[in-house]
Write a protein that holds these residues in place. Structure first.
Motif, PDB file in Angstrom:
ATOM      1  N   CYS A  24       0.786  -1.243  -0.015  1.00 29.77           N
ATOM      2  CA  CYS A  24      -0.095   0.099   0.008  1.00 29.77           C
ATOM      3  C   CYS A  24       0.929   1.343   0.025  1.00 29.77           C
ATOM      4  CB  CYS A  24      -0.963  -0.030   1.258  1.00 29.77           C
ATOM      5  SG  CYS A  24      -0.149  -0.027   2.897  1.00 29.77           S
ATOM      6  N   PRO A  77      -6.575  -3.033   4.327  1.00 33.59           N
ATOM      7  CA  PRO A  77      -7.488  -3.155   3.312  1.00 33.59           C
ATOM      8  C   PRO A  77      -6.534  -2.977   1.509  1.00 33.59           C
ATOM      9  CG  PRO A  77      -8.344  -1.145   4.217  1.00 33.59           C
ATOM     10  CD  PRO A  77      -7.151  -1.826   5.082  1.00 33.59           C
ATOM     11  N   ASP A  78      -5.647  -2.068   1.921  1.00 38.73           N
ATOM     12  CA  ASP A  78      -5.218  -1.654   0.350  1.00 38.73           C
ATOM     13  C   ASP A  78      -4.224  -2.995   0.085  1.00 38.73           C
ATOM     14  OD1 ASP A  78      -6.484   0.616   0.119  1.00 38.73           O
ATOM     15  OD2 ASP A  78      -4.824   1.859   1.249  1.00 38.73           O
ATOM     16  N   ASP A 136      -4.523  -6.028   1.379  1.00 34.84           N
ATOM     17  CA  ASP A 136      -5.371  -7.170   1.038  1.00 34.84           C
ATOM     18  C   ASP A 136      -5.944  -7.107  -0.464  1.00 34.84           C
ATOM     19  OD1 ASP A 136      -6.512  -9.667   1.890  1.00 34.84           O
ATOM     20  OD2 ASP A 136      -8.469  -8.666   2.132  1.00 34.84           O
ATOM     21  N   ALA A 137      -6.319  -6.007  -0.888  1.00 36.17           N
ATOM     22  CA  ALA A 137      -6.730  -5.694  -2.193  1.00 36.17           C
ATOM     23  C   ALA A 137      -5.669  -6.202  -3.309  1.00 36.17           C
ATOM     24  CB  ALA A 137      -7.569  -4.387  -2.647  1.00 36.17           C
ATOM     25  N   GLU A 140      -5.293 -10.102  -3.291  1.00 32.43           N
ATOM     26  CA  GLU A 140      -6.465 -10.894  -4.033  1.00 32.43           C
ATOM     27  C   GLU A 140      -6.162 -10.831  -5.493  1.00 32.43           C
ATOM     28  OE1 GLU A 140     -10.124  -9.313  -2.635  1.00 32.43           O
ATOM     29  OE2 GLU A 140      -9.884  -9.951  -0.617  1.00 32.43           O
ATOM     30  N   VAL A 141      -5.434  -9.838  -6.030  1.00 28.17           N
ATOM     31  CA  VAL A 141      -5.286  -9.848  -7.471  1.00 28.17           C
ATOM     32  C   VAL A 141      -4.468 -10.962  -8.041  1.00 28.17           C
ATOM     33  CG1 VAL A 141      -4.442  -8.527  -9.490  1.00 28.17           C
ATOM     34  CG2 VAL A 141      -5.636  -7.282  -7.513  1.00 28.17           C
TER      35      VAL A 141
END
Length: 84
Positions: A43, A76-77, A79-80, A83-84
């Protein structure tokens, strides 16, 4: 994706108090050092003052990129991106 190192952004406690994770981040491993975090998290935060998470015991399959006990503290950043 290259190796990922889990790092903890720590609280800023009063003097002589134990520091606890405030946020859990993912960072690319440092070049040539898969056990050390690179300079920035996914992030974009500086990892200099962060603490590396303990590795999972050998032979235990990871259920996610972060330790389950800190699920509520995951960035959350980061984690996003994971997930990619």
């Amino acid at each position: 994706m290259s190796e990922i190192v889990v790092v903890y952004e720590l609280e800023h406690p009063a003097a002589d108090a134990e520091r606890h994770p405030r946020r859990v981040h993912a960072a690319p491993a440092a070049p040539g050092r898969p056990d050390a975090a690179g300079p920035r998290t996914l992030c974009g935060k500086d990892t200099f003052a962060m603490e590396k998470a303990h590795s999972a015991p050998p032979g235990s399959p990871p259920t996610s990129w972060y330790p389950a006990e800190y699920a509520s503290l995951v960035c959350p950043d980061c984690d996003a991106v994971m997930e990619v």
